[in-house]
Design a protein around this motif. Structure first.
Motif, PDB file in Angstrom:
ATOM      1  N   PRO A  57     -60.010 -27.585  -9.637  1.00 26.88           N
ATOM      2  CA  PRO A  57     -60.752 -28.550  -8.795  1.00 26.88           C
ATOM      3  C   PRO A  57     -59.684 -29.592  -8.052  1.00 26.88           C
ATOM      4  O   PRO A  57     -59.404 -30.398  -8.658  1.00 26.88           O
ATOM      5  CB  PRO A  57     -61.280 -29.286 -10.126  1.00 26.88           C
ATOM      6  CG  PRO A  57     -60.618 -29.096 -11.345  1.00 26.88           C
ATOM      7  CD  PRO A  57     -59.899 -27.714 -11.113  1.00 26.88           C
ATOM      8  N   VAL A  58     -59.553 -29.146  -7.036  1.00 23.00           N
ATOM      9  CA  VAL A  58     -58.763 -29.982  -5.973  1.00 23.00           C
ATOM     10  C   VAL A  58     -59.263 -29.994  -4.696  1.00 23.00           C
ATOM     11  O   VAL A  58     -59.799 -28.584  -4.210  1.00 23.00           O
ATOM     12  CB  VAL A  58     -57.364 -29.584  -6.052  1.00 23.00           C
ATOM     13  CG1 VAL A  58     -56.895 -28.269  -5.585  1.00 23.00           C
ATOM     14  CG2 VAL A  58     -56.469 -30.765  -5.550  1.00 23.00           C
ATOM     15  N   GLN A  59     -58.960 -30.999  -4.013  1.00 21.57           N
ATOM     16  CA  GLN A  59     -59.589 -30.847  -2.371  1.00 21.57           C
ATOM     17  C   GLN A  59     -58.360 -29.902  -1.680  1.00 21.57           C
ATOM     18  O   GLN A  59     -57.406 -29.878  -1.910  1.00 21.57           O
ATOM     19  CB  GLN A  59     -59.532 -31.967  -1.759  1.00 21.57           C
ATOM     20  CG  GLN A  59     -60.717 -32.905  -2.225  1.00 21.57           C
ATOM     21  CD  GLN A  59     -60.792 -34.394  -1.610  1.00 21.57           C
ATOM     22  OE1 GLN A  59     -59.901 -35.057  -1.182  1.00 21.57           O
ATOM     23  NE2 GLN A  59     -62.063 -34.525  -1.380  1.00 21.57           N
ATOM     24  N   PRO A  60     -59.012 -28.977  -0.780  1.00 23.26           N
ATOM     25  CA  PRO A  60     -58.187 -28.092  -0.184  1.00 23.26           C
ATOM     26  C   PRO A  60     -57.091 -28.656   0.749  1.00 23.26           C
ATOM     27  O   PRO A  60     -56.052 -28.381   0.720  1.00 23.26           O
ATOM     28  CB  PRO A  60     -59.129 -27.306   0.876  1.00 23.26           C
ATOM     29  CG  PRO A  60     -60.495 -27.407   0.135  1.00 23.26           C
ATOM     30  CD  PRO A  60     -60.360 -28.683  -0.718  1.00 23.26           C
ATOM     31  N   ALA A  61     -57.442 -30.118   1.288  1.00 23.22           N
ATOM     32  CA  ALA A  61     -56.448 -30.645   2.106  1.00 23.22           C
ATOM     33  C   ALA A  61     -55.194 -31.301   1.367  1.00 23.22           C
ATOM     34  O   ALA A  61     -54.351 -31.501   2.049  1.00 23.22           O
ATOM     35  CB  ALA A  61     -57.055 -31.870   2.770  1.00 23.22           C
ATOM     36  N   VAL A  62     -55.235 -31.218   0.031  1.00 22.67           N
ATOM     37  CA  VAL A  62     -54.155 -31.841  -0.577  1.00 22.67           C
ATOM     38  C   VAL A  62     -53.243 -30.777  -1.212  1.00 22.67           C
ATOM     39  O   VAL A  62     -52.035 -30.857  -1.586  1.00 22.67           O
ATOM     40  CB  VAL A  62     -54.412 -32.984  -1.769  1.00 22.67           C
ATOM     41  CG1 VAL A  62     -55.424 -33.996  -1.363  1.00 22.67           C
ATOM     42  CG2 VAL A  62     -55.195 -32.100  -2.791  1.00 22.67           C
ATOM     43  N   VAL A  63     -53.726 -29.584  -1.141  1.00 28.80           N
ATOM     44  CA  VAL A  63     -52.914 -28.307  -1.579  1.00 28.80           C
ATOM     45  C   VAL A  63     -51.702 -28.386  -0.580  1.00 28.80           C
ATOM     46  O   VAL A  63     -51.642 -27.997   0.575  1.00 28.80           O
ATOM     47  CB  VAL A  63     -53.615 -26.970  -1.582  1.00 28.80           C
ATOM     48  CG1 VAL A  63     -52.573 -25.958  -1.861  1.00 28.80           C
ATOM     49  CG2 VAL A  63     -54.798 -27.042  -2.433  1.00 28.80           C
ATOM     50  N   PRO A  64     -50.178 -28.379  -1.270  1.00 25.14           N
ATOM     51  CA  PRO A  64     -49.327 -28.608  -0.546  1.00 25.14           C
ATOM     52  C   PRO A  64     -48.717 -27.200  -0.353  1.00 25.14           C
ATOM     53  O   PRO A  64     -49.235 -26.034  -0.626  1.00 25.14           O
ATOM     54  CB  PRO A  64     -48.298 -29.338  -1.359  1.00 25.14           C
ATOM     55  CG  PRO A  64     -48.597 -28.661  -2.686  1.00 25.14           C
ATOM     56  CD  PRO A  64     -50.172 -28.646  -2.529  1.00 25.14           C
ATOM     57  N   LEU A  65     -47.742 -26.860   0.798  1.00 24.15           N
ATOM     58  CA  LEU A  65     -47.019 -25.694   0.891  1.00 24.15           C
ATOM     59  C   LEU A  65     -46.551 -24.770  -0.155  1.00 24.15           C
ATOM     60  O   LEU A  65     -46.300 -23.587  -0.117  1.00 24.15           O
ATOM     61  CB  LEU A  65     -46.043 -25.628   2.177  1.00 24.15           C
ATOM     62  CG  LEU A  65     -46.461 -26.168   3.655  1.00 24.15           C
ATOM     63  CD1 LEU A  65     -45.485 -26.681   4.483  1.00 24.15           C
ATOM     64  CD2 LEU A  65     -47.630 -25.384   4.038  1.00 24.15           C
ATOM     65  N   THR A  66     -46.053 -25.668  -1.170  1.00 21.41           N
ATOM     66  CA  THR A  66     -45.307 -25.059  -2.309  1.00 21.41           C
ATOM     67  C   THR A  66     -46.021 -25.692  -3.658  1.00 21.41           C
ATOM     68  O   THR A  66     -46.389 -27.043  -3.641  1.00 21.41           O
ATOM     69  CB  THR A  66     -43.873 -25.458  -2.482  1.00 21.41           C
ATOM     70  OG1 THR A  66     -43.354 -24.842  -1.158  1.00 21.41           O
ATOM     71  CG2 THR A  66     -43.090 -24.880  -3.755  1.00 21.41           C
ATOM     72  N   ALA A  67     -46.542 -24.869  -4.429  1.00 20.05           N
ATOM     73  CA  ALA A  67     -46.914 -25.163  -5.968  1.00 20.05           C
ATOM     74  C   ALA A  67     -46.584 -24.501  -7.208  1.00 20.05           C
ATOM     75  O   ALA A  67     -45.831 -23.365  -6.929  1.00 20.05           O
ATOM     76  CB  ALA A  67     -48.556 -25.265  -5.587  1.00 20.05           C
ATOM     77  N   ALA A  68     -46.572 -24.901  -8.253  1.00 18.84           N
ATOM     78  CA  ALA A  68     -46.435 -24.428  -9.364  1.00 18.84           C
ATOM     79  C   ALA A  68     -47.597 -24.133 -10.159  1.00 18.84           C
ATOM     80  O   ALA A  68     -48.621 -24.790 -10.071  1.00 18.84           O
ATOM     81  CB  ALA A  68     -45.175 -25.186 -10.209  1.00 18.84           C
ATOM     82  N   TYR A  69     -47.791 -22.920 -10.934  1.00 15.27           N
ATOM     83  CA  TYR A  69     -48.702 -22.713 -11.780  1.00 15.27           C
ATOM     84  C   TYR A  69     -48.113 -22.563 -13.330  1.00 15.27           C
ATOM     85  O   TYR A  69     -47.121 -21.806 -13.518  1.00 15.27           O
ATOM     86  CB  TYR A  69     -49.477 -21.491 -11.472  1.00 15.27           C
ATOM     87  CG  TYR A  69     -50.665 -21.318 -12.304  1.00 15.27           C
ATOM     88  CD1 TYR A  69     -51.670 -21.954 -12.043  1.00 15.27           C
ATOM     89  CD2 TYR A  69     -50.578 -20.201 -13.266  1.00 15.27           C
ATOM     90  CE1 TYR A  69     -52.861 -21.985 -12.687  1.00 15.27           C
ATOM     91  CE2 TYR A  69     -51.720 -20.035 -13.976  1.00 15.27           C
ATOM     92  CZ  TYR A  69     -52.989 -20.814 -13.849  1.00 15.27           C
ATOM     93  OH  TYR A  69     -54.156 -20.729 -14.549  1.00 15.27           O
ATOM     94  N   HIS A  70     -48.754 -23.179 -14.284  1.00 18.49           N
ATOM     95  CA  HIS A  70     -48.287 -23.087 -15.698  1.00 18.49           C
ATOM     96  C   HIS A  70     -49.216 -22.742 -16.814  1.00 18.49           C
ATOM     97  O   HIS A  70     -50.553 -23.172 -16.350  1.00 18.49           O
ATOM     98  CB  HIS A  70     -47.616 -24.332 -16.141  1.00 18.49           C
ATOM     99  CG  HIS A  70     -47.141 -24.391 -17.655  1.00 18.49           C
ATOM    100  ND1 HIS A  70     -45.814 -24.080 -17.685  1.00 18.49           N
ATOM    101  CD2 HIS A  70     -47.840 -24.891 -18.610  1.00 18.49           C
ATOM    102  CE1 HIS A  70     -45.712 -24.023 -19.120  1.00 18.49           C
ATOM    103  NE2 HIS A  70     -47.036 -24.449 -19.679  1.00 18.49           N
ATOM    104  N   ALA A  71     -48.950 -21.749 -17.549  1.00 25.37           N
ATOM    105  CA  ALA A  71     -49.860 -21.269 -18.498  1.00 25.37           C
ATOM    106  C   ALA A  71     -49.185 -21.028 -19.935  1.00 25.37           C
ATOM    107  O   ALA A  71     -47.841 -20.943 -19.810  1.00 25.37           O
ATOM    108  CB  ALA A  71     -50.658 -19.797 -18.221  1.00 25.37           C
ATOM    109  N   ASP A  72     -49.674 -21.367 -21.060  1.00 28.00           N
ATOM    110  CA  ASP A  72     -49.071 -21.074 -22.183  1.00 28.00           C
ATOM    111  C   ASP A  72     -50.269 -20.856 -23.083  1.00 28.00           C
ATOM    112  O   ASP A  72     -51.293 -20.964 -23.098  1.00 28.00           O
ATOM    113  CB  ASP A  72     -48.443 -22.302 -22.430  1.00 28.00           C
ATOM    114  CG  ASP A  72     -49.344 -23.727 -22.559  1.00 28.00           C
ATOM    115  OD1 ASP A  72     -50.317 -23.690 -23.194  1.00 28.00           O
ATOM    116  OD2 ASP A  72     -48.892 -24.701 -21.988  1.00 28.00           O
ATOM    117  N   ALA A  73     -49.767 -20.494 -24.484  1.00 23.21           N
ATOM    118  CA  ALA A  73     -50.597 -20.129 -25.517  1.00 23.21           C
ATOM    119  C   ALA A  73     -49.665 -20.632 -26.572  1.00 23.21           C
ATOM    120  O   ALA A  73     -48.724 -19.838 -27.290  1.00 23.21           O
ATOM    121  CB  ALA A  73     -51.018 -18.715 -25.522  1.00 23.21           C
TER     122      ALA A  73
END
Length: 137
Positions: A57-73
Motif C-alpha cells: 500500500p504505497v503510491q506509485p509516484a513515491v517508489v524510488p529507484l532503489t528499495a529494500a524488502y525485508h521478511a522474517d519469521a
C-alpha cells in the motif's frame, strides 16, 4: 539449563539459503527512503524469475529507484527464527495486465491509488538465522 543454551545469536546464512527462506515466506516489508525518512510498508511478495514482486500500500509516484524488502519469521517465545533483506533497483509494474495478475495472486491491504505492485531486482541479499548459543542451525 546452562547459560550458553539460553544465549541467542545471529548466524549469517548463504545467499542461496537466504533466497530459499524468502521464497517460503508470504509477508514482509517494503523499505525505502523518502524525504530523508525511512518508509516501511507491509507487503506480500512472490519470487519469480530471479526477481521479487511485491504488492504494497504505497503510491506509485513515491517508489524510488532503489528499495529494500525485508521478511522474517521469529518465534516470540524463543527469539529464534530467521531474517532476510533483499535490496536493489525497483520499478513499479505499470503494465495493466501484469499488475492485475499480481493483484489477483497477492492479497493486499488497499485498493486504488495506494495499491502498487513493485518489482525489485535484488543486487544484495543478506540473511541470518537467530539461534540458541548451542544450536548448530
Amino acid at each position: 539449563m546452562s547459560t550458553s543454551s539460553s544465549t541467542l545469536r545471529m548466524v549469517e546464512v548463504s545467499g542461496a539459503e537466504a533466497l530459499w527462506l524468502l521464497e517460503g515466506a508470504e509477508l514482509g516489508r517494503l523499505m525505502f527512503v523518502q524525504r530523508e525518512a525511512t518508509v516501511v510498508r507491509p507487503a506480500r511478495h512472490v519470487w519469480e524469475y530471479g526477481r521479487l514482486v511485491v504488492r504494497t500500500p504505497v503510491q506509485p509516484a513515491v517508489v524510488p529507484l532503489t528499495a529494500a524488502y525485508h521478511a522474517d519469521a521469529v518465534q516470540a517465545a524463543t527469539g529464534t527464527g530467521w531474517t532476510v533483506t533483499a535490496s536493489g533497483p525497483a520499478e513499479v509494474i505499470s503494465d495493466p495486465d501484469e499488475a492485475a495478475h499480481y493483484r489477483r495472486t497477492l492479497p493486499g491491504w488497499a485498493h486504488g491509488p495506494h495499491d502498487t505492485v513493485v518489482r525489485i531486482h535484488p543486487q544484495t541479499v543478506t540473511g541470518f538465522r537467530l539461534i540458541r548459543g548451542t544450536d548448530k542451525r
